[in-house]
Design a protein around this motif. Structure first.
Motif, short mmCIF file in Angstrom:
data_model
loop_
_atom_site.label_atom_id
_atom_site.label_comp_id
_atom_site.label_asym_id
_atom_site.label_seq_id
_atom_site.Cartn_x
_atom_site.Cartn_y
_atom_site.Cartn_z
N THR A 24 0.85 -1.19 0.00
CA THR A 24 0.00 0.00 0.00
C THR A 24 0.88 1.24 0.00
N TYR A 25 1.90 1.24 0.84
CA TYR A 25 2.82 2.37 0.93
C TYR A 25 3.51 2.64 -0.41
N LEU A 26 3.97 1.58 -1.06
CA LEU A 26 4.69 1.75 -2.33
C LEU A 26 3.80 2.35 -3.42
N LEU A 50 12.26 2.88 2.00
CA LEU A 50 11.52 1.81 2.65
C LEU A 50 12.49 0.88 3.37
N ASN A 51 12.28 0.70 4.67
CA ASN A 51 13.06 -0.26 5.45
C ASN A 51 12.45 -1.64 5.24
N ARG A 80 1.18 9.65 5.51
CA ARG A 80 2.10 9.96 6.60
C ARG A 80 2.20 8.82 7.60
N PHE A 81 1.06 8.15 7.87
CA PHE A 81 1.12 6.99 8.75
C PHE A 81 1.96 5.87 8.13
N MET A 82 1.77 5.63 6.84
CA MET A 82 2.56 4.59 6.16
C MET A 82 4.05 4.92 6.20
N ARG A 83 4.36 6.17 5.90
CA ARG A 83 5.76 6.58 5.92
C ARG A 83 6.36 6.43 7.33
N ALA A 84 5.55 6.73 8.34
CA ALA A 84 6.02 6.58 9.72
C ALA A 84 6.48 5.15 9.98
N TRP A 125 7.24 2.68 7.52
CA TRP A 125 8.18 2.09 6.57
C TRP A 125 9.44 2.91 6.33
N ALA A 126 9.46 4.17 6.74
CA ALA A 126 10.65 4.98 6.49
C ALA A 126 11.18 5.66 7.74
N GLU A 127 10.36 5.77 8.78
CA GLU A 127 10.76 6.58 9.93
C GLU A 127 10.90 5.80 11.23
N GLU A 128 10.68 4.49 11.20
CA GLU A 128 10.84 3.63 12.38
C GLU A 128 9.98 4.10 13.56
N ARG A 129 8.72 4.44 13.27
CA ARG A 129 7.80 4.91 14.30
C ARG A 129 6.66 3.89 14.48
N ASP A 130 6.14 3.83 15.67
CA ASP A 130 5.09 2.87 16.01
C ASP A 130 3.73 3.56 15.96
N ILE A 131 2.97 3.32 14.88
CA ILE A 131 1.67 3.97 14.75
C ILE A 131 0.59 3.30 15.61
N GLY A 132 0.98 2.31 16.38
CA GLY A 132 0.07 1.74 17.36
C GLY A 132 0.01 2.55 18.64
N LEU A 133 0.92 3.49 18.79
CA LEU A 133 0.97 4.31 20.00
C LEU A 133 0.17 5.60 19.82
N ALA A 134 -0.60 5.93 20.84
CA ALA A 134 -1.40 7.16 20.78
C ALA A 134 -0.51 8.38 20.58
N ARG A 135 0.67 8.38 21.20
CA ARG A 135 1.58 9.51 21.08
C ARG A 135 2.01 9.71 19.62
#
Length: 197
Positions: A14-16, A77-78, A111-115, A117-127
């Motif tokens: 989806t991200y690609l 993409l990681n 932006r969520f996808m990039r977070a 696949w490219a930014e090593e962020r956990d979109i499962g976290l409210a923060r």
């Protein structure tokens, strides 16, 4: 012209294809309606397997294909991101709320996808969700309230049911009229379908 876009925010495929879909739709003046569905529920109902249950051969080939497409498209993409899989439920509900409020839900989803696949962020976290929403120029508190007001969880469940009823079995899937196109590697066909009107 309209594209119904059934996606998973933690899907690398989806991200690609996400930015390319936006470009194709803009070129044809087509409206894209984003549906961040529960792809695991779709797998259960259509015979798909979540990644950990796939054979080692299929998992290894997936990594090869991701590397090839990353290089072909020049997309950051990681291959093995730190926070995959992540629970995308709240992020998906936030995208649904943004869509319902008439905001740029496609930008927010990207932006969520990039977070992931490219930014090593956990979109499962409210923060993280609040940070990404803020970065998109939206109000996190307002979207949280909107998700509750619209019952985004119920909308997501209904749109997951709708996806299966329309023949969707994976993500991303693009539907133009009665035509289903599965996978970011089918975007040329989406382009042609929109060209044909």
């Amino acid at each position: 012209m309209r594209v119904d876009y059934y996606c998973a925010l933690t899907s690398p495929w989806t991200y690609l294809g996400h930015a390319r879909l936006r470009d194709i739709a803009a070129r044809h003046g087509a409206e894209v309606t984003i549906h961040p569905v529960n792809v695991l529920a779709i797998f259960e109902r259509t015979g798909g397997l979540p990644l950990p249950k796939r054979s080692p051969e299929r998992q290894a080939y997936r990594l090869q294909e991701l590397r090839r497409w990353r290089e072909r498209l020049g997309v950051e993409l990681n291959l093995k991101p730190a926070h995959f899989p992540a629970d995308e439920t709240r992020a998906a509900e936030t995208v649904i709320a943004a869509r319902a409020e008439g905001l740029d839900a496609m930008d927010l989803a990207g932006r969520f996808m990039r977070a992931v696949w490219a930014e090593e962020r956990d979109i499962g976290l409210a923060r993280t969700i609040r940070e990404v929403v803020t970065e998109a120029g939206m109000d996190p508190g307002a979207l949280e309230r909107a998700a509750g007001r619209y019952d985004a969880n119920a909308i997501r469940a209904a749109e997951t049911d709708q996806a299966v009823a329309r023949g969707v079995f994976g993500a991303p899937t693009y539907v133009v009229g009665d035509e289903i196109f599965w996978g970011q590697d089918r975007l040329d066909f989406v382009d042609a379908a929109l060209e044909a009107g």
